[in-house]
Design a protein around this motif. Structure first.
Motif, short mmCIF file in Angstrom:
data_model
loop_
_atom_site.label_atom_id
_atom_site.label_comp_id
_atom_site.label_asym_id
_atom_site.label_seq_id
_atom_site.Cartn_x
_atom_site.Cartn_y
_atom_site.Cartn_z
N ALA A 53 55.58 -68.92 34.74
CA ALA A 53 54.69 -70.05 34.98
C ALA A 53 53.54 -69.58 35.85
CB ALA A 53 55.45 -71.18 35.67
N VAL A 54 52.32 -69.93 35.46
CA VAL A 54 51.16 -69.60 36.28
C VAL A 54 50.47 -70.90 36.69
CG1 VAL A 54 50.76 -67.29 35.36
CG2 VAL A 54 49.66 -69.22 34.27
N THR A 55 49.79 -70.83 37.81
CA THR A 55 49.08 -71.98 38.36
C THR A 55 47.63 -71.60 38.59
OG1 THR A 55 49.53 -71.34 40.64
CG2 THR A 55 51.19 -72.73 39.55
N ASP A 56 46.83 -72.59 38.95
CA ASP A 56 45.43 -72.30 39.29
C ASP A 56 45.36 -71.24 40.38
OD1 ASP A 56 44.25 -74.07 37.46
OD2 ASP A 56 44.18 -75.72 38.90
N SER A 57 46.23 -71.35 41.38
CA SER A 57 46.17 -70.42 42.51
C SER A 57 46.74 -69.04 42.18
CB SER A 57 46.88 -71.01 43.73
OG SER A 57 48.24 -71.24 43.46
N SER A 58 47.64 -68.93 41.20
CA SER A 58 48.22 -67.62 40.88
C SER A 58 47.55 -66.95 39.68
CB SER A 58 49.73 -67.77 40.60
OG SER A 58 49.96 -68.39 39.35
N PHE A 59 46.64 -67.66 39.00
CA PHE A 59 46.06 -67.16 37.76
C PHE A 59 45.38 -65.80 37.93
CE2 PHE A 59 42.88 -66.91 34.39
CZ PHE A 59 43.65 -67.24 33.28
N GLU A 60 44.59 -65.65 38.97
CA GLU A 60 43.87 -64.38 39.15
C GLU A 60 44.83 -63.20 39.25
OE1 GLU A 60 40.53 -62.20 41.95
OE2 GLU A 60 40.93 -64.32 42.26
N ASN A 61 45.85 -63.33 40.11
CA ASN A 61 46.80 -62.23 40.28
C ASN A 61 47.71 -62.05 39.08
OD1 ASN A 61 45.99 -61.21 42.76
ND2 ASN A 61 47.22 -62.68 43.88
N ASP A 62 48.24 -63.15 38.53
CA ASP A 62 49.22 -63.08 37.45
C ASP A 62 48.61 -62.72 36.10
OD1 ASP A 62 51.22 -63.75 39.23
OD2 ASP A 62 51.30 -65.86 38.63
N VAL A 63 47.36 -63.09 35.89
CA VAL A 63 46.74 -62.89 34.57
C VAL A 63 45.59 -61.90 34.63
CG1 VAL A 63 45.57 -64.02 32.64
CG2 VAL A 63 47.43 -65.21 33.84
N LEU A 64 44.58 -62.20 35.43
CA LEU A 64 43.37 -61.37 35.42
C LEU A 64 43.58 -59.98 36.01
CD1 LEU A 64 40.73 -64.08 36.40
CD2 LEU A 64 41.49 -63.37 34.11
N LYS A 65 44.49 -59.86 36.96
CA LYS A 65 44.75 -58.55 37.58
C LYS A 65 46.04 -57.90 37.08
CE LYS A 65 42.16 -59.49 41.81
NZ LYS A 65 42.22 -59.63 43.27
N ALA A 66 46.60 -58.42 36.02
CA ALA A 66 47.86 -57.89 35.48
C ALA A 66 47.66 -56.49 34.92
CB ALA A 66 48.39 -58.81 34.39
N ASP A 67 48.71 -55.67 34.97
CA ASP A 67 48.62 -54.29 34.51
C ASP A 67 48.88 -54.15 33.01
OD1 ASP A 67 51.29 -54.89 34.69
OD2 ASP A 67 51.86 -53.07 35.75
N LYS A 68 49.23 -55.25 32.34
CA LYS A 68 49.38 -55.23 30.88
C LYS A 68 48.83 -56.54 30.33
CE LYS A 68 54.23 -56.71 30.77
NZ LYS A 68 55.58 -56.34 30.35
N PRO A 69 48.63 -56.63 29.03
CA PRO A 69 48.09 -57.87 28.46
C PRO A 69 48.95 -59.09 28.81
CG PRO A 69 48.05 -56.12 26.82
CD PRO A 69 48.85 -55.61 28.00
N VAL A 70 48.28 -60.23 28.94
CA VAL A 70 48.96 -61.49 29.24
C VAL A 70 48.51 -62.55 28.25
CG1 VAL A 70 49.38 -63.31 30.97
CG2 VAL A 70 49.07 -60.94 31.72
N LEU A 71 49.46 -63.20 27.61
CA LEU A 71 49.17 -64.33 26.72
C LEU A 71 49.45 -65.60 27.51
CD1 LEU A 71 48.53 -65.31 23.77
CD2 LEU A 71 50.99 -65.65 23.59
N VAL A 72 48.44 -66.44 27.67
CA VAL A 72 48.60 -67.70 28.41
C VAL A 72 48.71 -68.84 27.41
CG1 VAL A 72 47.63 -69.27 30.12
CG2 VAL A 72 47.32 -66.79 30.38
N ASP A 73 49.78 -69.60 27.55
CA ASP A 73 50.01 -70.81 26.74
C ASP A 73 49.61 -72.00 27.60
OD1 ASP A 73 50.97 -72.88 25.14
OD2 ASP A 73 53.06 -72.55 25.73
N PHE A 74 48.47 -72.60 27.27
CA PHE A 74 48.05 -73.83 27.95
C PHE A 74 48.78 -74.99 27.26
CE2 PHE A 74 44.54 -70.92 28.76
CZ PHE A 74 44.32 -71.12 30.11
N TRP A 75 49.57 -75.75 28.01
CA TRP A 75 50.44 -76.76 27.44
C TRP A 75 50.57 -77.96 28.36
CZ3 TRP A 75 55.15 -78.47 29.51
CH2 TRP A 75 55.51 -77.84 30.70
N ALA A 76 51.24 -79.01 27.88
CA ALA A 76 51.58 -80.19 28.68
C ALA A 76 52.91 -80.74 28.19
CB ALA A 76 50.50 -81.26 28.58
#
Length: 106
Positions: free
Chosen positions: A5-28
């Motif tokens: 799970a990623v949040t607005d506050s963790s997005f930069e570290n968890d996704v943008l600075k990740a060491d491998k590709p990240v697929l983000v599922d935007f959902w509700a």
């Protein structure tokens, strides 16, 4: 590896600075198609864990990041490599189609 799970506050570290590709599922939670693809994404996350991280972002609890990426409909899948958006897919699809799309974009 299960989805993360990623949040607005963790997005930069968890996704943008990740060491491998990240697929983000935007959902509700209220989104039927989102619920349909959820189990498939969990399985794909396990099967492709050495190649990609699959992350889920609840757009109701996190509004800044979806707005920044122009998310207007869900489910909306965005693949990031080296901090850059490289591919996106709108809507639900069978597991085989989702996995094939992810693998073709990696």
């Amino acid at each position: 590896m299960p989805t993360i799970a990623v949040t607005d506050s963790s997005f930069e570290n968890d996704v943008l600075k990740a060491d491998k590709p990240v697929l983000v599922d935007f959902w509700a939670d209220w989104c039927g198609p989102c619920k349909m693809i959820g189990p498939a994404l969990e399985e794909i996350s396990e099967e492709l864990s050495d190649k990609v991280t699959i992350a889920k972002m609840d757009i109701m609890a996190n509004t800044d990041t979806p707005a920044n990426f122009g998310v207007k409909s869900i489910p909306y899948l965005v693949l990031f490599k080296n901090g850059e958006q490289v591919a996106h897919k709108l809507g639900a699809a069978p597991k085989s189609a989702l996995k094939g799309w992810i693998e073709s974009e990696l």
